[in-house]
Design an enzyme around this catalytic site. Sequence first.
Site, PDB file in Angstrom:
ATOM      1  N   THR A  36      26.615  32.164 -32.168  1.00 15.96           N
ATOM      2  CA  THR A  36      25.827  32.209 -33.389  1.00 15.96           C
ATOM      3  C   THR A  36      24.785  31.094 -33.332  1.00 15.96           C
ATOM      4  O   THR A  36      24.832  30.231 -32.469  1.00 15.96           O
ATOM      5  CB  THR A  36      26.700  31.997 -34.643  1.00 15.96           C
ATOM      6  OG1 THR A  36      27.227  30.661 -34.625  1.00 15.96           O
ATOM      7  CG2 THR A  36      27.840  32.997 -34.691  1.00 15.96           C
ATOM      8  N   GLY A  38      29.480  27.742 -32.576  1.00 12.09           N
ATOM      9  CA  GLY A  38      28.853  27.386 -33.832  1.00 12.09           C
ATOM     10  C   GLY A  38      27.962  26.175 -33.611  1.00 12.09           C
ATOM     11  O   GLY A  38      28.385  25.203 -32.994  1.00 12.09           O
ATOM     12  N   VAL A  61      31.336  24.031 -29.858  1.00 10.70           N
ATOM     13  CA  VAL A  61      30.253  23.379 -30.593  1.00 10.70           C
ATOM     14  C   VAL A  61      28.954  23.443 -29.801  1.00 10.70           C
ATOM     15  O   VAL A  61      28.876  22.944 -28.671  1.00 10.70           O
ATOM     16  CB  VAL A  61      30.606  21.914 -30.902  1.00 10.70           C
ATOM     17  CG1 VAL A  61      29.431  21.220 -31.607  1.00 10.70           C
ATOM     18  CG2 VAL A  61      31.862  21.843 -31.752  1.00 10.70           C
ATOM     19  N   LYS A  62      27.929  24.052 -30.402  1.00 10.49           N
ATOM     20  CA  LYS A  62      26.609  24.126 -29.770  1.00 10.49           C
ATOM     21  C   LYS A  62      25.805  22.888 -30.152  1.00 10.49           C
ATOM     22  O   LYS A  62      25.659  22.556 -31.330  1.00 10.49           O
ATOM     23  CB  LYS A  62      25.855  25.379 -30.226  1.00 10.49           C
ATOM     24  CG  LYS A  62      26.370  26.664 -29.628  1.00 10.49           C
ATOM     25  CD  LYS A  62      25.620  27.879 -30.154  1.00 10.49           C
ATOM     26  CE  LYS A  62      24.267  28.021 -29.515  1.00 10.49           C
ATOM     27  NZ  LYS A  62      23.609  29.293 -29.930  1.00 10.49           N
ATOM     28  N   VAL A  63      25.279  22.223 -29.129  1.00 10.40           N
ATOM     29  CA  VAL A  63      24.449  21.040 -29.351  1.00 10.40           C
ATOM     30  C   VAL A  63      23.098  21.241 -28.673  1.00 10.40           C
ATOM     31  O   VAL A  63      22.994  21.954 -27.672  1.00 10.40           O
ATOM     32  CB  VAL A  63      25.128  19.759 -28.804  1.00 10.40           C
ATOM     33  CG1 VAL A  63      26.483  19.551 -29.463  1.00 10.40           C
ATOM     34  CG2 VAL A  63      25.278  19.821 -27.287  1.00 10.40           C
TER      35      VAL A  63
END
Length: 218
Positions: free
Chosen positions: A27, A56, A82-84
């Site tokens: 997402t 996310g 976790v998207k960074v």
Amino acid sequence: MQFFLDTAEIKEIELGLEWGMVDGVTTNPTLIAKQGKPYLATVQEIARLVPGPVSGEVLATDFEGIVEQGKRLAGLAENVVVKVPLTPAGLRALRVLSGLGIRTNVTLCFSAAQALLAAKAGASYISPFIGRLDDVGQEGMELIGQVVSIYENYEFETEVLVASIRHPVHVVQAALLGADVATLPFKVLEQLYHHPLTDAGLEKFLGDWKKTGKSFNE
């Protein structure tokens, strides 16, 4: 190769899971905004629905904010990744999150040099955006080949997650190059099933049997 759906639309995810072709979901803020629902609640809802990894994305761009939001996202469910962003602050925060056992996906990668930095920082996934490179006159799949080769050379554990996929040819090319994951819009997943010769052949087979006037059990 794993298939992730690039969506925040619950109905699309449910159908993809029914087909047995969805290994995870990615997402981003744009996709979630289209749903008009609360941010964290949407990520959590998807994570409860999907057995595999669900990416996310943090909304912060500073080091402290990325770490704080990353922890909150990871706390939603065990399968949240976790998207960074691929920035100095993002990769610095990635090291902290990885040290806490949190899986990470580095997003908005547009060069092999960036992908190398992400792998050295310990990313679980790197997301090169091939469609956006194609849009500006570059060859997106060339980047995938470079990243796969570099990671193989140095035995990095970071998985190559091909993003910004626009059509089935992108998927096939990524598979030929050895990418680990393709994240697809739902319409592209649908397109993978279709070929005019398949439709024509099925129509002929069924038509020929219908002409016999017999049923399935005869």
